[in-house]
Write an enzyme that holds these catalytic residues in place. Structure first.
Site, PDB file in Angstrom:
ATOM      1  N   CYS A 142      -8.296   8.602  -4.184  1.00  0.00           N
ATOM      2  CA  CYS A 142      -8.691   8.057  -5.483  1.00  0.00           C
ATOM      3  C   CYS A 142     -10.072   8.573  -5.918  1.00  0.00           C
ATOM      4  O   CYS A 142     -10.231   9.756  -6.139  1.00  0.00           O
ATOM      5  CB  CYS A 142      -8.616   6.534  -5.478  1.00  0.00           C
ATOM      6  SG  CYS A 142      -8.528   5.838  -7.156  1.00  0.00           S
ATOM      7  N   HIS A 235      -3.300   5.244  -4.706  1.00  0.00           N
ATOM      8  CA  HIS A 235      -3.591   4.370  -3.573  1.00  0.00           C
ATOM      9  C   HIS A 235      -2.311   4.038  -2.808  1.00  0.00           C
ATOM     10  O   HIS A 235      -1.882   2.878  -2.765  1.00  0.00           O
ATOM     11  CB  HIS A 235      -4.229   3.066  -4.056  1.00  0.00           C
ATOM     12  CG  HIS A 235      -5.692   3.163  -4.343  1.00  0.00           C
ATOM     13  ND1 HIS A 235      -6.638   3.333  -3.355  1.00  0.00           N
ATOM     14  CD2 HIS A 235      -6.364   3.115  -5.518  1.00  0.00           C
ATOM     15  CE1 HIS A 235      -7.843   3.376  -3.903  1.00  0.00           C
ATOM     16  NE2 HIS A 235      -7.709   3.240  -5.208  1.00  0.00           N
ATOM     17  N   GLU A 237      -1.958   3.597   0.186  1.00  0.00           N
ATOM     18  CA  GLU A 237      -2.277   2.709   1.313  1.00  0.00           C
ATOM     19  C   GLU A 237      -2.311   1.237   0.915  1.00  0.00           C
ATOM     20  O   GLU A 237      -2.373   0.357   1.786  1.00  0.00           O
ATOM     21  CB  GLU A 237      -3.626   3.104   1.933  1.00  0.00           C
ATOM     22  CG  GLU A 237      -4.866   2.619   1.204  1.00  0.00           C
ATOM     23  CD  GLU A 237      -5.199   3.403  -0.064  1.00  0.00           C
ATOM     24  OE1 GLU A 237      -6.174   3.024  -0.747  1.00  0.00           O
ATOM     25  OE2 GLU A 237      -4.494   4.382  -0.369  1.00  0.00           O
TER      26      GLU A 237
END
Length: 304
Positions: A142, A235, A237
């Site tokens: 990011c 993102h 994750e």
């Protein structure tokens, strides 16, 4: 094989409850194996959440990982207890004389600022320069991806008309990339940002390869040909409830945010959100570790 993290790290209890194999330091010293040494530069405000999210993905592979954490000296984290930082984190000065198989540079909630106005920008530049000779492959996330693209290749970020927040459909455009080997034709990824890097700026850099795009979220994944630098603008994750927490935080702050797109069933924030990106995230990190780190890193890191 497991991920090796400090015994008392909060992520250990969470991941054990999820049946993810975590090896504590005490057990690891009995193993006769050379683990992959990874460094996590955590720039996120909620560091414990980020530690857990990334440890979950790194631990879901056949490789043994030894993960260490660093944070910047030049930014005082207000959202993570100082006792946690003092116990589990080092600074760049503590590791700069070492070499690592891989490093992850996270995002940070500073994207509305010019890079040079960020209080830890100079320190981050020093770390990114060091990574070119001391890290085999660096994975940027990011804002960390935007920062890396700007520092290494001069690619600027541009403000969006409104915050990009939601879960978006993506596709692979460079089919030969090992980073997405085994990926579906279409997959979903969360994004949460106010700025973007533009396709034409990235395509103009000869050293970069654009690997994945989204019609709504734009450029998603890029890498250098040798895999030494990988950039992910979303993102993957994130936990299932992370966008919900961000949305609730902004509502409570009086920001009047838009409801994250394609996230809540029927776009109704009273309903439990759907997680549609977990398999992609696991594949992405597994492929990075296997093809960009394990398969090509020297056994003796002094040869890096």
């Amino acid at each position: 094989m497991p991920i090796k993290i400090p015994d008392a790290l909060p992520a250990v209890r969470v991941l054990n409850n999820e049946n993810i194999f975590v090896m504590t330091e005490k057990r690891a010293i009995t193993q006769d194996i050379r683990p992959l040494k990874l460094l996590l530069l955590n720039l996120m405000p909620l560091k414990i959440d980020t530690e857990t999210q990334l440890s979950r993905l790194l631990g879901n592979t056949p490789l043994q990982i030894e993960l260490e954490f660093i944070c910047t000296k030049t930014h005082n984290s207000k959202n993570t207890p100082q006792s946690h930082l003092q116990t589990f984190y080092k600074h760049f000065d503590d590791v700069k004389d070492r070499k690592f198989d891989g490093m992850i540079i996270t995002g940070a909630p500073v994207e509305k600022m010019e890079f040079e106005d960020v209080d830890h920008w100079k320190e981050l530049c020093e770390i990114m320069e060091w990574s070119k000779t001391n890290v085999h492959s660096t994975f940027h996330i990011c804002w960390g991806a935007q920062a890396g693209l700007y520092y290494h290749f001069g690619i600027k970020k541009h403000p969006l008309k409104e915050k990009l927040s939601g879960v978006y459909k993506h596709r692979v455009v460079r089919k030969t990339s090992m980073l997405f080997r085994g990926a579906d034709d279409e997959f979903f990824v969360p994004h949460s940002r106010y700025t973007e890097v533009r396709y034409e700026d990235c395509a103009a850099v000869p050293e970069l390869r654009i690997i994945s795009l989204s019609d709504k979220a734009g450029v998603y994944a890029l890498a250098t040909d040798n895999g030494r630098q990988v950039f992910i603008t979303g993102h993957p994750e994130y936990d299932a409830d992370t966008l919900n927490k961000e949305y609730t935080r902004d509502v409570n702050a009086g920001i009047s945010p838009n409801v994250p797109e394609n996230y809540f069933p029927d776009d109704d924030p009273t309903k439990e959100p759907l997680c549609r990106w977990r398999s992609h995230a696991s594949l992405l990190y597994s492929n990075w570790l296997n093809y960009y780190v394990y398969q090509t890193t020297p056994y003796d890191l002094n040869e890096l």
